[in-house]
Design a protein around this motif. Structure first.
Motif, PDB file in Angstrom:
ATOM      1  N   VAL A 163       0.717  -1.153  -0.026  1.00 39.59           N
ATOM      2  CA  VAL A 163       0.248   0.047   0.048  1.00 39.59           C
ATOM      3  C   VAL A 163       0.892   1.182  -0.039  1.00 39.59           C
ATOM      4  O   VAL A 163       1.879   1.281   0.367  1.00 39.59           O
ATOM      5  CB  VAL A 163      -0.969  -0.073   1.196  1.00 39.59           C
ATOM      6  N   LYS A 164       0.236   2.289  -0.515  1.00 39.68           N
ATOM      7  CA  LYS A 164       1.008   3.540  -0.353  1.00 39.68           C
ATOM      8  C   LYS A 164       1.002   4.142   0.963  1.00 39.68           C
ATOM      9  O   LYS A 164      -0.125   4.250   1.679  1.00 39.68           O
ATOM     10  CB  LYS A 164       0.479   4.662  -1.671  1.00 39.68           C
ATOM     11  N   LEU A 165       1.979   4.607   1.480  1.00 40.20           N
ATOM     12  CA  LEU A 165       2.127   4.933   2.920  1.00 40.20           C
ATOM     13  C   LEU A 165       2.001   6.778   2.554  1.00 40.20           C
ATOM     14  O   LEU A 165       2.711   7.281   1.807  1.00 40.20           O
ATOM     15  CB  LEU A 165       3.375   4.663   3.360  1.00 40.20           C
ATOM     16  N   PRO A 166       0.833   7.295   3.409  1.00 38.10           N
ATOM     17  CA  PRO A 166       0.494   8.558   3.035  1.00 38.10           C
ATOM     18  C   PRO A 166       1.505   9.472   3.886  1.00 38.10           C
ATOM     19  O   PRO A 166       1.091  10.218   4.615  1.00 38.10           O
ATOM     20  CB  PRO A 166      -0.894   8.617   3.590  1.00 38.10           C
ATOM     21  N   ILE A 167       2.890   9.403   3.455  1.00 37.05           N
ATOM     22  CA  ILE A 167       3.516  10.526   3.697  1.00 37.05           C
ATOM     23  C   ILE A 167       3.721  11.644   2.514  1.00 37.05           C
ATOM     24  O   ILE A 167       4.411  11.317   1.443  1.00 37.05           O
ATOM     25  CB  ILE A 167       4.985   9.864   4.149  1.00 37.05           C
TER      26      ILE A 167
END
Lengths: 862, 165
Positions: A740-744
């Motif tokens: 998953v894309k990490l929301p940073i």
């Protein structure tokens, strides 16, 4: 201790007993394991093939993590050494495979890999078979490293296929040359896409030869001969389906399978149905598969074996499309009456899904589902009847019909409780649509429902009580009758608290409230937000590995997440439009009832994400990840990802150029996750601008447990991409792998800056060079609500400046992005145009890339 | 994956086990339960139905399959995951039985019961850690013979006065 002595003996018999003993007693007793490992090590180094074989067998049979730690480095050497005996090589290959399966992280990739690939050319077919197994598994994880195996495998395969049956001597099994090796090679090729043209031509030739051989008269009457031949054939067909690129081969495969469908061997019919199921999803062969519909339906009716019938149901489901949906659904319903108990629920789900998916005429849909409840009421899960209600409520063209049909269905002397539920709900909403007919007058409707009341369970009764109060609103003429019922002791003094409370409350409501208030409170339910069917999700879950997980549990968990996500962002709060108070009363707890056309309230879209289609297993990013990612741009906490096994929650805080993110991994099943390894991956580009530090987590996550991982974040300079969070673990023997894309995102390092109108416009003018400004004009994706927009801008990180822009409808914001190297001032302006439902977003910062990125991120939010 | 054989009188021998779930739980109870479930599933099936069974919960869910073959009074059951070809395993069972036949010379049920260790050795030559190791019957028989020879020569040493200790 005695066992260890036996191990180090020089006698075969003693050694063998020693190894047998250890294989059984695998407790990783720390003292002993060191001695054992030592003995094994000696044997591995002994150059005595028998001893080495024993040692390798032992390692493979135990296959524990400790074993992997001790020997994963050693075995590849034995495997590729030139002087190793063939039988030892064989054992070593499989031993390595076993260790790789249990602890992939401990088996080092290295220069041995290329030499392993060359084992495909080995003289000894046993070695080739073992090596192929190993390479297949390794190639699934590291396709790049083993790419060269494709051409080798193809040439090996073609040599086997074209060889005369006597060439391979011992490896010819009942006149079939090396069937196991062929199967393995074909499996290996299924790890890769179709090879480049040169190799491909050769492969196509092989596959054609295999298909041709199937048509030849058998060389032996023995069942073993046909078994072996067909094992290769089926594998070849799977490869053809996997490549999905040669229409010619696909059609031939389909015809071949068609023949098998009527074969007298049950095994072949079973496998043919199974393969055809995958074939049906290919665009080239879908039509060809459909021609076999009669045979499959016949199989459903006449097969004696439940496994085969189950496959037939699967295939019917796979080949269903708009043209044959009515026929297939009718056949499945027919079959359902006599179906085995073990597969009924699945058939019910499938029928429900097909009926919904291919419904042109929703009256047909309603009929089908009611039939379903009539035939197999016990197997109709809640999802199914929730879904009918959702659809009926959302489509006003079927409401009258639905009311009429349920009314008629309820007249049957014995009807299933699920039917009472659906009936109660639908009549409560739309009973008025059929009240004109004297045969279904309000009083008759009420009496009909109430006649079932006493036979029903508590939840159904509760639902019926809600129906009654809705009747009070719909049909004032029977109010007195209903009040009498509510007032009766059996309701008002009911032992069940829920029922009692409903009776008391509804009674008061009906006596005190004016008709206006009643009409508002008991208004018709608003349409449900459109989303993928929960039934489909249920079916997927059933098919997936976690057949154990209790549905209720997941629901509970899910609702606790919603409540538990630390701070409900203002966006959500303002989003919850006043739901009709009857919503909750109707006991449809699992269906979110908010009238939420507006922006993704976290719960609503969470469900969508969970249900989103996850057919592509190898996809690099988990489905729904992008949506989830977008939701985290303006908030810091919540659920990032959820499937039926795992839930990932986030909690993060940022200050200036630093941040900290807590990632929570929740095991939703009752089984342990093994080798649980989350990794945060940054692209090279990203690594230079973002510094992430993570601590490893415990590799074992117990069922129902949650583990936490901390990520420390330092922003060095501005960046574009987001890091990827990759999670691998073993669940019930299968390796799970998801990303998953990490929301940073860059805006997390925003510090808001307050400033006056004068200051703002002064700076705005300073940043007027075309490179500093980025503008985007876009259509509103969500309703244009001022409060929500404000909340989003604040959530984005900048200050929201009031009374700055001369046009009060516009929004302006200002802030500074902090990175370790530079600080970047940012100004933004958002101009909504209500008529056109458009926005214009302008960003001005001192750095072009930053303007660009922020504009991208923020545009997604409205 | 595991291999088992059962006769019709509910006397079941679990020959070989190798499955992560079994390893971690390490429980005799679960093994017994698996045997019972498997026996229950397999024994009530007619002839002429197919030889593959979708896995129950105990053997690791839908990824695993039971593949069995019925010989006279015996059932041979293999439990394999999706990385193996069904028909291939069916053939493997045949190879196994033929090998037993060669090693025991006309194998019968009692041979298997009284020489579980031998059966185990033969199986170990074919399957390792739950994966197919060798499918060539002659190769297997050669290995087994070599082992037997070794054993015999050592037994001989045992019977003679042991001077080396």
């Amino acid at each position: 201790m005695e066992a260890v002595n036996l191990l180090s003996s020089n006698r075969y018999t003693e050694k063998q007993i020693g190894y047998l003993f250890i294989s059984v007693l695998v407790n990783s007793n720390s003292e002993l394991i060191r001695l054992i490992n030592n003995a094994i090590k000696n044997d591995l180094a002994s150059r005595n093939p028998t001893f080495m074989g024993l040692a390798l067998h032992c390692i493979a049979n135990v296959g524990s993590r400790e074993m992997a730690e001790a020997f994963a480095g050693e075995i590849p050497k034995i495997l590729v050494a030139g002087d190793t005996m063939d039988s030892v090589k064989q054992s070593a290959a499989l031993c390595l495979l076993r260790l790789y399966r249990t602890s992939p992280d401990l088996v080092p990739m290295g220069d041995w890999t290329s030499r392993v690939v060359h084992l495909l050319n080995d003289q000894h077919l046993g070695v080739v078979t073992a090596a192929t197994s190993l390479i297949t598994t390794l190639a699934q994880k590291n396709p790049e490293e083993f790419k060269t195996s494709v051409s080798l495998a193809v040439s090996r395969l073609s040599r086997i296929v074209t060889s005369a049956s006597t060439d391979l001597q011992d490896y010819t099994y009942y006149f079939v040359p090396a069937p196991w090796l062929s199967v393995k090679l074909l499996r290996l090729l299924q790890c890769y896409p179709p090879p480049d043209p040169a190799v491909r031509g050769r492969l196509t030739e092989c596959l054609e030869t295999i298909l041709n051989k199937a048509q030849e008269p058998p060389k032996s009457k023995k069942v073993q001969h046909s078994n072996a031949k067909n094992a290769v054939l089926f594998e070849a067909i799977s490869l053809i389906i996997h490549h999905d690129s040669e229409p010619n081969l696909l059609v031939r495969a389909c015809n071949q399978l068609g023949q098998f469908l009527q074969h007298r061997e049950t095994n072949l019919r079973y496998l043919a149905l199974e393969s055809m199921c995958t074939l049906a999803s290919s665009e080239f062969s879908h039509e060809a598969v459909k021609t076999h519909i009669e045979t499959v339906i016949n199989a459903l009716k006449t097969e004696r074996d439940v496994s085969v019938r189950q496959r037939a149901v699967d295939l019917l489901y796979a080949m269903c499309d708009r043209s044959n949906a009515q026929q297939i659904v009718a056949e499945m319903l027919n079959y359902l009456e006599t179906a085995d108990y073990s597969i009924r629920e699945e058939i019910v789900l499938k029928v429900a899904i097909l009926a919904e998916k291919y419904a042109v005429d929703y009256t047909w849909y309603v009929d089908t589902i009611l039939n379903l409840i009539r035939i197999a009421g016990d197997y109709v899960s809640e999802e199914v009847w929730y879904r009918v209600i959702q659809i009926v409520i959302n489509r006003d063209d079927v409401q009258g019909y639905a009311a009429k049909t349920v009314f008629e269905a309820l007249q049957a002397p014995a009807c299933h409780e699920n039917l009472v539920k659906v009936g109660g709900y639908i009549l409560g909403e739309f009973g008025n649509l059929i009240a004109g007919d004297p045969r279904s007058s309000p009083l008759i409707q009420f009496n009909l429902l109430h006649s079932k009341f006493h036979l029903c369970s508590v939840p159904t009764r509760a639902l019926l009580l809600s129906t009654y109060i809705k009747f009070v609103n719909l049909f004032p003429e029977i109010k007195i009758t209903i009040q009498d019922v509510l007032r009766s002791d059996s309701q008002l003094k009911n032992a069940d608290v829920e029922l009692q409370q409903r009776a008391v409350e509804y009674l008061r409501l009906s006596t005190i409230a004016s008709t206006d208030i009643l009409a508002t409170v008991l208004e018709e339910m608003p349409p449900f937000p459109e989303r993928e069917s929960s039934i489909l999700a249920k079916l997927k879950k059933k098919k997936g590995p976690s057949t154990v997980t209790d549905l209720e549990e997941i629901k509970k968990e899910r609702s606790s997440d919603m409540n538990g996500s630390a701070e409900p962002t203002p966006v959500n709060a303002s989003n919850v439009s006043t739901p009709s108070p009857s919503a909750d009363l109707l006991g449809l707890g699992a269906v979110p009832l908010t009238n939420s056309a507006p922006a993704p309230s976290s719960s609503g879209s969470l469900l969508v994400d969970v249900f989103s289609d996850s057919s592509s297993v190898a996809a690099p990013l988990a489905p729904g990840s992008e949506d989830n990612f977008a939701r985290f741009i303006c908030k810091n906490n919540g659920v990032l990802f959820e499937n039926q096994l795992l839930q990932i929650g986030l909690k993060s805080e940022f200050r200036q150029n630093l941040g900290r993110m807590f990632i929570f991994y929740g095991n939703k099943t009752s089984t342990q996750f093994l080798n649980f390894t989350p990794t945060v991956i940054c692209s090279d580009e990203l690594q230079s601008s973002l510094n992430l530090q993570t601590k490893p987590v415990d590799p074992i996550v117990d069922g129902g447990a949650q583990v936490q991982q901390v990520v420390n974040i330092e922003c060095i300079s501005d960046f574009m991409d987001a890091p990827i969070l990759n999670i691998q673990f073993r669940y019930g023997g299968t390796l799970q792998n998801l990303s998953v894309k990490l929301p940073i995102t860059l805006n997390k390092f925003f510090q808001p800056t307050e400033m006056s109108s004068q200051d703002f416009f002064q700076r705005w003018k300073q940043l007027s060079s075309p490179k500093q400004e980025v503008q985007n004009i876009f259509k509103a994706k969500h309703p244009m609500d001022t409060e929500i927009t404000k909340a989003k801008i604040i959530g984005f990180g900048s200050a929201l400046l009031e009374e700055v822009d001369p046009n009060p409808a516009n929004f302006v914001g200002a802030g500074i992005i902090h990175t370790k190297t530079i600080q970047i001032g940012c100004l933004l302006r958002l101009e909504p145009n209500l008529q056109a439902q458009m926005y214009r977003l302008t960003l001005r910062t001192s750095k072009e890339a930053v303007s660009q990125r922020l504009c991208e991120l923020l545009s997604e939010q409205f | 994956s595991f291999t088992g054989l059962a006769n019709q009188t509910f006397c079941t021998v679990l020959l070989y086990k190798n499955s992560p779930s079994l390893k971690t739980r390490e429980s005799e109870d679960i093994q017994q339960q698996i045997i019972r479930e498997t026996f229950h599933l397999v024994s009530k099936r007619d002839e002429n139905v197919c030889n593959f069974l979708e896995g129950g919960l105990l053997i690791g869910g839908s990824d695993n399959k039971l593949i069995y073959r019925h010989y006279a009074t015996l059932y041979f059951v293999f439990c394999v995951d999706s990385s193996e070809s069904e028909l291939g395993i069916l053939d493997l069972i045949q190879v196994f039985v033929e090998t037993l036949d060669k090693c025991f010379e006309n194998v019968c049920e009692l041979d298997l019961i009284f020489h579980v260790d031998k059966v185990h050795n033969i199986l170990a030559e074919m399957v390792m850690g739950g994966m197919v190791l060798e499918t060539n019957m002659n190769e297997i028989v050669t290995q087994i013979d070599a082992q037997n020879k070794l054993e015999k020569s050592e037994t001989f040493i045992f019977q003679s006065p042991r001077q080396d200790r």
